[in-house]
Design a protein around this motif. Structure first.
Motif, PDB file in Angstrom:
ATOM      1  N   ASN A  58       0.853  -1.196   0.000  1.00 27.98           N
ATOM      2  CA  ASN A  58       0.000   0.000   0.000  1.00 27.98           C
ATOM      3  C   ASN A  58       0.882   1.236   0.000  1.00 27.98           C
ATOM      4  N   THR A  65      -7.094   0.861   8.661  1.00 26.96           N
ATOM      5  CA  THR A  65      -7.211   0.478   7.255  1.00 26.96           C
ATOM      6  C   THR A  65      -6.424   1.487   6.438  1.00 26.96           C
ATOM      7  N   LYS A  66      -6.057   1.105   5.229  1.00 21.56           N
ATOM      8  CA  LYS A  66      -5.334   2.032   4.353  1.00 21.56           C
ATOM      9  C   LYS A  66      -6.099   2.297   3.065  1.00 21.56           C
ATOM     10  N   SER A  67      -7.389   1.968   3.068  1.00 20.70           N
ATOM     11  CA  SER A  67      -8.175   2.140   1.847  1.00 20.70           C
ATOM     12  C   SER A  67      -9.400   3.028   2.053  1.00 20.70           C
ATOM     13  N   THR A 106     -11.718   6.529   2.429  1.00 22.75           N
ATOM     14  CA  THR A 106     -11.855   7.744   1.625  1.00 22.75           C
ATOM     15  C   THR A 106     -12.144   8.971   2.480  1.00 22.75           C
TER      16      THR A 106
END
Length: 184
Positions: free
Chosen positions: A130, A158-160, A162
């Motif tokens: 990521n 989390t790294k996803s 928005t």
């Protein structure tokens, strides 16, 4: 009386032995990783045919810097986090962020302007591949003015996400920088 002295000596030796055994614990001490002190955020923008633009934002000062980008353009953006609390010993925090990529995430939140961003070619990656977004690519759209809020997130869940709230973790630093997208 001799029995009293012998008994006292035995009890004292037993007590000292128990103290020495219990104090020789083989537990591994927990490593304490202090959060980074970040006093300054520097953004550098580059695009073909234009001079580079550097915007410097001090977290504890009155700032008047503004990001000015052209509409419908692509920019390579590098962000640098600094600890300038000691002017004789300025520390670049990016080294620690890259070293601990699994525990950090840069996130940009745009308000009032249409800008998207993605991974830059020389960006740091965490162990799951990521991007950290130390180096990113910004794509601007129509002319407008607004704010970009820059976050460095520590231990995101989390790294996803928005949104900032979606990342979880703690905010190491957050700054709001005015941004203006202009027509060519």
């Amino acid at each position: 009386m001799d029995n009293t002295i012998i008994s006292y000596t035995k009890n004292t030796l037993l007590f000292l032995f128990l103290i020495s055994v219990s104090s020789c614990s083989k537990d591994t001490p927990e490593v304490v990783n202090e959060e980074e002190l970040i006093t300054t955020v520097v953004l550098n923008f580059s695009t073909q045919g234009e001079p580079d633009q550097t915007v410097r934002w001090e977290t504890e000062a009155a700032n008047s810097a503004e990001i000015i980008l052209k509409a419908n353009a692509e920019y390579d953006v590098q962000i640098t986090f600094l600890d300038e609390s000691d002017p004789n010993d300025i520390e670049n925090i990016n080294e620690e962020i890259i070293e601990e990529a699994d525990e950090h995430q840069v996130f940009y939140e745009f308000s009032g302007v249409s800008v998207t961003y993605g991974q830059g070619s020389s960006d740091a990656l965490d162990s799951n591949q990521n991007p950290v977004y130390i180096n990113s690519i910004w794509n601007t759209n129509a002319a407008n003015s607004g704010i970009v809020r820059v976050f460095l997130i520590h231990e995101p869940t989390t790294k996803s996400a928005t949104t900032r709230d979606g990342f979880g973790g703690e905010t190491d630093v957050s700054v709001d920088i005015p941004i203006r997208i202009i027509e060519e």
